[in-house]
Scaffold this motif. Structure first.
Motif, PDB file in Angstrom:
ATOM      1  N   LEU A 165       0.834  -1.207   0.000  1.00 30.21           N
ATOM      2  CA  LEU A 165       0.000   0.000   0.000  1.00 30.21           C
ATOM      3  C   LEU A 165       0.870   1.260   0.000  1.00 30.21           C
ATOM      4  N   VAL A 166       1.924   1.264   0.801  1.00 31.27           N
ATOM      5  CA  VAL A 166       2.843   2.409   0.824  1.00 31.27           C
ATOM      6  C   VAL A 166       3.514   2.569  -0.540  1.00 31.27           C
ATOM      7  N   ALA A 167       3.935   1.449  -1.115  1.00 34.61           N
ATOM      8  CA  ALA A 167       4.579   1.498  -2.436  1.00 34.61           C
ATOM      9  C   ALA A 167       3.621   2.046  -3.493  1.00 34.61           C
ATOM     10  N   ALA A 168       2.346   1.603  -3.418  1.00 34.50           N
ATOM     11  CA  ALA A 168       1.356   2.100  -4.371  1.00 34.50           C
ATOM     12  C   ALA A 168       1.128   3.602  -4.184  1.00 34.50           C
ATOM     13  N   GLY A 169       1.095   4.038  -2.929  1.00 40.02           N
ATOM     14  CA  GLY A 169       0.935   5.469  -2.666  1.00 40.02           C
ATOM     15  C   GLY A 169       2.088   6.281  -3.229  1.00 40.02           C
ATOM     16  N   LEU A 170       3.314   5.805  -3.057  1.00 37.14           N
ATOM     17  CA  LEU A 170       4.476   6.496  -3.601  1.00 37.14           C
ATOM     18  C   LEU A 170       4.415   6.561  -5.123  1.00 37.14           C
ATOM     19  N   LEU A 179       0.734  13.505 -15.206  1.00 35.63           N
ATOM     20  CA  LEU A 179      -0.536  13.472 -15.931  1.00 35.63           C
ATOM     21  C   LEU A 179      -1.306  14.773 -15.767  1.00 35.63           C
ATOM     22  N   THR A 180      -1.433  15.233 -14.528  1.00 33.79           N
ATOM     23  CA  THR A 180      -2.159  16.481 -14.259  1.00 33.79           C
ATOM     24  C   THR A 180      -1.798  16.994 -12.876  1.00 33.79           C
ATOM     25  N   ARG A 181      -1.874  18.323 -12.721  1.00 32.48           N
ATOM     26  CA  ARG A 181      -1.625  18.943 -11.421  1.00 32.48           C
ATOM     27  C   ARG A 181      -2.886  19.639 -10.904  1.00 32.48           C
ATOM     28  N   VAL A 182      -4.006  19.383 -11.559  1.00 28.94           N
ATOM     29  CA  VAL A 182      -5.262  20.014 -11.138  1.00 28.94           C
ATOM     30  C   VAL A 182      -5.650  19.537  -9.745  1.00 28.94           C
ATOM     31  N   VAL A 183      -5.505  18.236  -9.496  1.00 24.67           N
ATOM     32  CA  VAL A 183      -5.817  17.651  -8.196  1.00 24.67           C
ATOM     33  C   VAL A 183      -4.508  17.266  -7.526  1.00 24.67           C
ATOM     34  N   PRO A 184      -4.292  17.663  -6.258  1.00 22.13           N
ATOM     35  CA  PRO A 184      -3.048  17.310  -5.571  1.00 22.13           C
ATOM     36  C   PRO A 184      -2.829  15.801  -5.531  1.00 22.13           C
ATOM     37  N   ALA A 185      -1.645  15.374  -5.892  1.00 24.27           N
ATOM     38  CA  ALA A 185      -1.326  13.947  -5.912  1.00 24.27           C
ATOM     39  C   ALA A 185      -1.528  13.278  -4.546  1.00 24.27           C
ATOM     40  N   PRO A 186      -1.175  13.922  -3.424  1.00 19.19           N
ATOM     41  CA  PRO A 186      -1.412  13.265  -2.131  1.00 19.19           C
ATOM     42  C   PRO A 186      -2.885  12.948  -1.876  1.00 19.19           C
ATOM     43  N   LEU A 187      -3.791  13.836  -2.317  1.00 21.37           N
ATOM     44  CA  LEU A 187      -5.213  13.584  -2.119  1.00 21.37           C
ATOM     45  C   LEU A 187      -5.661  12.381  -2.940  1.00 21.37           C
ATOM     46  N   VAL A 188      -5.179  12.285  -4.151  1.00 24.32           N
ATOM     47  CA  VAL A 188      -5.517  11.135  -5.007  1.00 24.32           C
ATOM     48  C   VAL A 188      -5.041   9.839  -4.363  1.00 24.32           C
ATOM     49  N   ALA A 189      -3.813   9.860  -3.829  1.00 22.68           N
ATOM     50  CA  ALA A 189      -3.270   8.659  -3.196  1.00 22.68           C
ATOM     51  C   ALA A 189      -4.093   8.257  -1.979  1.00 22.68           C
ATOM     52  N   ALA A 335      -1.081   3.735   5.989  1.00 23.09           N
ATOM     53  CA  ALA A 335      -0.122   3.544   4.898  1.00 23.09           C
ATOM     54  C   ALA A 335      -0.176   4.704   3.907  1.00 23.09           C
ATOM     55  N   ALA A 336      -1.387   5.234   3.669  1.00 24.01           N
ATOM     56  CA  ALA A 336      -1.523   6.357   2.735  1.00 24.01           C
ATOM     57  C   ALA A 336      -0.822   7.596   3.272  1.00 24.01           C
ATOM     58  N   LEU A 337      -0.996   7.876   4.571  1.00 27.43           N
ATOM     59  CA  LEU A 337      -0.360   9.053   5.161  1.00 27.43           C
ATOM     60  C   LEU A 337       1.143   8.865   5.292  1.00 27.43           C
ATOM     61  N   VAL A 338       1.582   7.646   5.530  1.00 21.91           N
ATOM     62  CA  VAL A 338       3.022   7.360   5.581  1.00 21.91           C
ATOM     63  C   VAL A 338       3.656   7.647   4.226  1.00 21.91           C
ATOM     64  N   ALA A 339       2.983   7.223   3.154  1.00 18.92           N
ATOM     65  CA  ALA A 339       3.498   7.470   1.807  1.00 18.92           C
ATOM     66  C   ALA A 339       3.603   8.971   1.535  1.00 18.92           C
ATOM     67  N   VAL A 340       2.590   9.727   1.971  1.00 19.95           N
ATOM     68  CA  VAL A 340       2.619  11.185   1.778  1.00 19.95           C
ATOM     69  C   VAL A 340       3.806  11.794   2.493  1.00 19.95           C
ATOM     70  N   MET A 341       4.036  11.394   3.734  1.00 20.75           N
ATOM     71  CA  MET A 341       5.120  11.974   4.515  1.00 20.75           C
ATOM     72  C   MET A 341       6.495  11.564   3.994  1.00 20.75           C
ATOM     73  N   ILE A 342       6.605  10.371   3.423  1.00 26.56           N
ATOM     74  CA  ILE A 342       7.886   9.962   2.824  1.00 26.56           C
ATOM     75  C   ILE A 342       8.203  10.844   1.623  1.00 26.56           C
ATOM     76  N   VAL A 343       7.205  11.125   0.805  1.00 26.77           N
ATOM     77  CA  VAL A 343       7.407  12.014  -0.347  1.00 26.77           C
ATOM     78  C   VAL A 343       7.808  13.402   0.134  1.00 26.77           C
ATOM     79  N   VAL A 344       7.166  13.875   1.185  1.00 25.13           N
ATOM     80  CA  VAL A 344       7.509  15.181   1.749  1.00 25.13           C
ATOM     81  C   VAL A 344       8.949  15.178   2.254  1.00 25.13           C
TER      82      VAL A 344
END
Length: 507
Positions: A165-170, A179-189, A335-344
């Motif tokens: 799940l973390v890998a998929a989020g990343l 693809l697009t920046r209209v919607v924030p990628a973290p929200l999509v994940a 797992a979704a929030l962990v992926a967001v924070m790793i990207v940050v």
């Protein structure tokens, strides 16, 4: 020329897009709204975790995050920066709740806010100009490391499904911007991973596992503590520490966002806003806090927010999510929030600072300061302590380097064989570091009866240097020799005349 310069000065702190521009642009407004939503979701587990650190119920951290985000959106000096409950403040004031109870805890938060207002009025924000770049780089790198380290507990001893799940989020967050920046990628994940967990009934840790969410709105209250000197003696030291730590972290975060967005923000107004936000947080049952660098990076870097709208909505969405939609928020996988924070974390780290080409060009002292700041911050888990030690290290290394630039040369001249003169030329700045060795640069016993010290290429900065000059004069006097100081500039002369007699009198 004056007429041209004035508008530039007035526009120095004008940050675009403004709130009004964002409200008139559907594209910008959508970006700000979605950014606020992403930050609100990311704030929930953080606020709960910091409440646990402080030893209080989760609602104190969640209410603090809501109140402070909304307050700073109106009063703060740095648009798009996120202020909420933080670990740094939680660590400082945790002993109060544990030893004296919740009323003293809230009183500490309120007093800390009042102290921040006083420090802001005294101009403490202006001291940020003395923060060396090497300390700032170390601060940023240490922050990135701490953000990553804080996610490790969510990756240890968990079901194996957490890892894919973390890998998929990343993958989503790195592919989405292409693809697009209209919607924030973290929200999509977050949305996609939550949907996957619900549809496939995956048994993984969720936000609801972090702590119970409040079901009511915050209420105005006054801490039930006696207004006595004894109370002040109990909460005062903790409040002072909280005020300093909170302001330092907030002002450094504001400076970081300034650099990222290439804008200038009002640091004094930000300091005042932080104080007001903490006072209101304590009055409404919040634990207090300061700027959150991780969530600010989500807002500014990952989501592209630039106005106060995102900060305001982050607080509003947070309250709505935990009070109204608490059951839905509770099923979001960690797992979704962990992926967001790793990207940050990866985006925050200054990778350029550790490249071999950069390290070769950079002075060793600058690299040492950066590494010291990183090491102390990671070791103590306190950004304020790390930055403070980094500044001290920078000062010491700078003083050591500058002290080496001061030289003394000696020439013995004579108009005739019976009247020799020893002439010393001092070249460089004289201050406590360089003047300590100044007295050892003179040949007292072999010099003739007349000695001239030429200070035309030097400058005296402090009392230590005046004392050194007086010591030189005294040593020669004991040997029956006279010393004349020549070439003092006006500032050096004034300082020497003002301090010399007083220092001698002290001896």
């Amino acid at each position: 020329m004056t007429a041209v310069a004035a508008p530039e000065s007035a526009n120095r702190y004008r940050i675009e897009p403004t709130v009004w521009q964002a409200l008139r642009s559907p594209r910008l407004l959508t970006r700000e709204v979605l950014a606020g939503l992403v930050v609100a979701i990311a704030l929930i587990p953080e606020a709960i975790a910091f409440s646990i650190i402080a030893g209080v119920d989760p609602r104190y951290g969640l209410f603090a995050s809501f109140i402070m985000a909304v307050t700073i959106a109106f009063l703060g000096g740095r648009p798009a920066m996120i202020t909420a409950a933080t670990g740094a403040v939680a660590l400082v004031i945790a002993p109060v709740a544990r030893e004296y109870g919740i009323d003293y805890f809230l009183a500490t938060v309120i007093l800390g806010g009042l102290i921040q207002l006083a420090l802001a009025a005294l101009g403490v924000a202006k001291l940020m100009r003395f923060l060396p770049r090497s300390v700032m780089v170390g601060f940023v790198n240490a922050l990135a490391i701490l953000i990553f380290i804080s996610q490790v507990p969510h990756l240890v001893g968990v079901p194996w499904l957490v890892y894919p799940l973390v890998a998929a989020g990343l993958l989503i967050m790195y592919a989405m911007p292409r693809l697009t920046r209209v919607v924030p990628a973290p929200l999509v994940a977050i949305v996609l991973l939550t949907a996957a967990v619900v549809v496939f009934a995956l048994n993984v840790p969720t936000v609801g596992d972090e702590g119970e969410l409040p079901r009511s709105l915050p209420e105005l209250l006054v801490p039930n503590v006696p207004l006595t000197w004894e109370t002040l003696g109990i909460i005062g030291p903790f409040a002072v520490a909280m005020a300093i730590v909170g302001l330092l972290e907030s002002l450094m975060t504001a400076k970081l966002v300034d650099e990222i967005t290439d804008t200038h923000s009002r640091k004094t107004r930000e300091a005042l806003g932080q104080g007001a936000a903490n006072i209101l947080s304590g009055l409404f049952g919040g634990m207090g806090g300061c700027a959150m660098i991780g969530q600010t990076m989500i807002n500014v870097k990952a989501s592209g927010a630039r106005t106060r709208i995102s900060t305001f909505l982050a607080g509003v969405f947070l309250l709505v999510l935990v009070v109204v939609l608490g059951d839905i928020v509770a099923i979001i996988p960690m797992a979704a929030l962990v992926a967001v924070m790793i990207v940050v974390s990866v985006a925050t780290f200054d990778w350029h600072s550790i490249r071999l080409s950069t390290l070769r060009r950079m002075p060793k002292s600058e690299t040492i300061v950066m590494l010291v700041t990183v090491a102390v911050t990671v070791w103590t888990h306190n950004l304020a302590i790390g930055a403070g030690v980094g500044v001290v290290a920078a000062m010491l290394l700078f003083a050591r380097r500058v002290a080496r630039f001061t030289t003394v040369t000696r020439i013995v001249t004579a108009t005739d064989a019976a009247d020799p003169v020893a002439r010393y030329t001092v070249d460089g700045a004289l201050f406590f570091a360089s003047s300590n060795d100044l007295t050892t640069q003179f040949d007292y016993t072999r010099d003739p009866e007349r000695v001239v010290v030429d200070l035309s290429r030097s400058h005296v900065w402090d009392a230590s240097s005046v004392a050194a000059l007086d010591a030189i004069q005294a040593k020669y006097a004991r040997l029956g020799k006279t010393v004349t100081f020549e070439g003092m500039n006006a500032a050096t002369t004034r300082l020497h005349d003002r301090l010399s007699d007083g220092i001698d009198a002290g001896h």
